[in-house]
Design an enzyme around this catalytic site. Structure first.
Site, PDB file in Angstrom:
ATOM      1  N   LYS A  50       3.499  25.047  -7.995  1.00 17.52           N
ATOM      2  CA  LYS A  50       2.977  23.647  -7.641  1.00 17.52           C
ATOM      3  C   LYS A  50       1.559  23.788  -6.906  1.00 17.52           C
ATOM      4  O   LYS A  50       0.737  22.954  -7.173  1.00 17.52           O
ATOM      5  CB  LYS A  50       4.021  23.420  -6.312  1.00 17.52           C
ATOM      6  CG  LYS A  50       5.467  22.586  -7.005  1.00 17.52           C
ATOM      7  CD  LYS A  50       6.398  22.608  -5.824  1.00 17.52           C
ATOM      8  CE  LYS A  50       7.708  22.256  -6.404  1.00 17.52           C
ATOM      9  NZ  LYS A  50       9.004  22.184  -5.544  1.00 17.52           N
ATOM     10  N   GLN A  94      10.176  23.146   0.547  1.00 18.53           N
ATOM     11  CA  GLN A  94      10.900  23.734  -0.297  1.00 18.53           C
ATOM     12  C   GLN A  94      12.523  24.020  -0.412  1.00 18.53           C
ATOM     13  O   GLN A  94      12.685  24.823   0.922  1.00 18.53           O
ATOM     14  CB  GLN A  94      10.169  25.045  -1.071  1.00 18.53           C
ATOM     15  CG  GLN A  94      10.640  25.647  -2.320  1.00 18.53           C
ATOM     16  CD  GLN A  94      10.634  24.775  -3.603  1.00 18.53           C
ATOM     17  OE1 GLN A  94       9.635  24.163  -3.445  1.00 18.53           O
ATOM     18  NE2 GLN A  94      11.682  24.627  -4.417  1.00 18.53           N
ATOM     19  N   ASP A 117       8.593  14.305  -2.202  1.00 15.59           N
ATOM     20  CA  ASP A 117       9.572  14.580  -2.842  1.00 15.59           C
ATOM     21  C   ASP A 117      10.602  13.406  -3.026  1.00 15.59           C
ATOM     22  O   ASP A 117      11.439  13.515  -3.750  1.00 15.59           O
ATOM     23  CB  ASP A 117      10.377  15.837  -2.171  1.00 15.59           C
ATOM     24  CG  ASP A 117      10.128  17.118  -2.818  1.00 15.59           C
ATOM     25  OD1 ASP A 117       9.948  17.123  -4.147  1.00 15.59           O
ATOM     26  OD2 ASP A 117      10.597  18.172  -2.295  1.00 15.59           O
TER      27      ASP A 117
END
Ligand code: NDP
Length: 281
Positions: A50, A94, A117
Site C-alpha cells: 500500500k 491494518q 477502508d
C-alpha cells in the site's frame, strides 16, 4: 466456450495512472496514515504494498508501526489524535488486530470522513441506503469496476455471492442490488450450493477455501469473480479452480492479478476522494 480474463492488474494500473494525473494538478498532496500493530508478516507485506502504491501516484503515506501489546485506550487516543490532525486525509488500521483489541470499537472511532477502508458503521449504513456519499469498502468497489469493464449494464442479471463477511460478501451484495441485479447471498449453511450458483450470471466467490468452486457450480457464460487469496504449497490460489471454471465462464478473474490489485487501486481512489471532500469548500 471461449473465455476472457478480467485483468485486475492492468485495470488497476490504468486507474492509478488516472489518479496520479489528478493528484499532480493539486496544490497539496493527499495524506494517508496507516496503523500497523504487531508483527503479522502478511499484514506487513500488505502495508508495504500500500505504501509503495501511494508513493507511485503522489499520495503521502506514513505507517505508524505500533507495539503488539499496545493498550486499547492508547490506540483509541492515537486514532483521535489522527482524526484531529488536519494534515491527514485518510486513516487505515491494518486488520486483523491482536486479539486483546476491540476491532469494531477501533474502526468506529475513525472519523467517517477519513475512513478510507469504508468500514465505519456510518459508511456501512450509507452503503445500505445506496447513498452516493458513502465511502465504499475497497474490495467490493473494485469488483463493481471490474464488472463494468466487461458489461456496462448489470441490470436484471442474477448475481450470486458466496460468503457473507462484513468486508466482502455483504457489501458486494448491497452494491449488486444497487446495480439492479437479482442478488442471492450464500454461506456455510446454504443447502445445495451448486443448484443456486448454476443460476448465476455473475458469481462472486469470497470463501477463503482454495479451488472450492469448479465448473459444476457455474452457468455457461457466467462472469466469475474470484476474491479468494489462499496460500498453499502450490503457491497463491483463489477460491475458484480456474482451469475448471474457465470452461464454463465467459469472463473470469485470475488469482493473483485479479481482485487483489483492484483493492489497492480503490484504497488510493478513496484517499484521493477523502482529500477532495475535506479540502473543497
Ligand atoms: P471470511 O472468513 O470472513 O468469510 C468467509 C465466508 O465464506 C463466510 O461468510 C462463510 O460462511 C462462507 N463459507 C465458508 N465455507 C463455505 C461453504 N462451504 N459454502 C458457502 N459459503 C461458505 O472471509 P473474507 O470474506 O474476509 O475473505 C474471503 C476470501 O477473500 C479469503 O481468501 C480472503 O483472503 C480473501 N480476500 C481477498 C481480498 C482481496 O483484495 N482480493 C480482500 C479481502 C479478502 P459463514 O458466514 O456461514 O461462516
Amino acid at each position: 466456450m471461449a473465455y476472457s480474463i478480467i485483468n485486475g492488474k492492468e485495470l488497476s494500473q490504468k486507474i492509478q495512472e488516472e489518479i496520479k494525473e489528478k493528484i499532480a494538478c493539486l496544490k497539496t498532496c493527499p495524506h494517508l496514515a496507516v496503523i500497523l500493530i504487531g508483527d503479522n508478516p502478511a499484514s506487513q507485506t500488505y502495508v508495504k504494498n500500500k505504501e509503495k502504491a501511494c508513493q507511485n501516484i503522489g499520495i503521502k503515506s506514513i505507517t505508524y508501526h505500533l507495539d503488539k501489546d499496545i493498550k486499547q485506550q492508547e490506540l483509541e487516543d492515537f486514532i483521535i489524535e489522527l482524526n484531529n490532525d488536519k494534515q491527514i486525509n485518510g486513516i487505515l488500521v491494518q486488520l486483523p488486530l491482536p486479539k486483546h483489541l476491540e476491532t469494531e470499537k477501533i474502526l468506529s472511532l475513525i472519523s467517517p470522513l477519513k475512513d478510507v477502508d469504508g468500514f465505519h458503521p456510518l459508511n456501512t449504513g450509507l452503503l445500505v441506503k445506496g447513498s452516493e456519499n458513502a465511502i465504499l469498502p475497497c474490495t467490493p468497489k473494485g469488483i463493481i469496476k471490474m464488472l463494468h469493464s466487461v458489461k456496462e449494464d448489470l441490470s436484471g442479471l442474477n448475481a450470486v455471492v458466496i460468503g457473507r463477511s462484513q468486508i466482502v460478501g455483504l457489501p458486494i451484495a448491497q452494491l449488486l442490488i444497487k446495480e439492479n441485479c437479482t442478488t442471492t447471498v450464500t454461506h456455510s449453511h446454504t443447502k445445495d450450493l451448486s443448484a443456486i450458483t448454476q443460476n448465476a450470471d455473475i458469481l462472486v466467490v469470497a470463501i477463503g477455501k482454495p479451488d472450492f468452486i469448479n465448473k459444476e457450480h457455474i452457468k455457461k457464460g457466467a462472469i466469475v469473480i474470484d476474491v479468494g487469496i489462499n496460500k498453499t504449497d502450490n503457491g497463491l490460489k483463489g477460491d475458484v479452480d480456474f482451469d475448471s471454471a474457465k470452461t464454463q465462464a465467459s469472463y473470469i478473474t485470475p488469482v493473483p492479478g485479479g481482485v487483489g490489485p483492484m483493492t489497492i487501486a480503490m484504497l488510493l481512489e478513496n484517499t484521493y476522494l477523502a482529500y477532495l471532500n475535506q479540502t473543497t469548500p
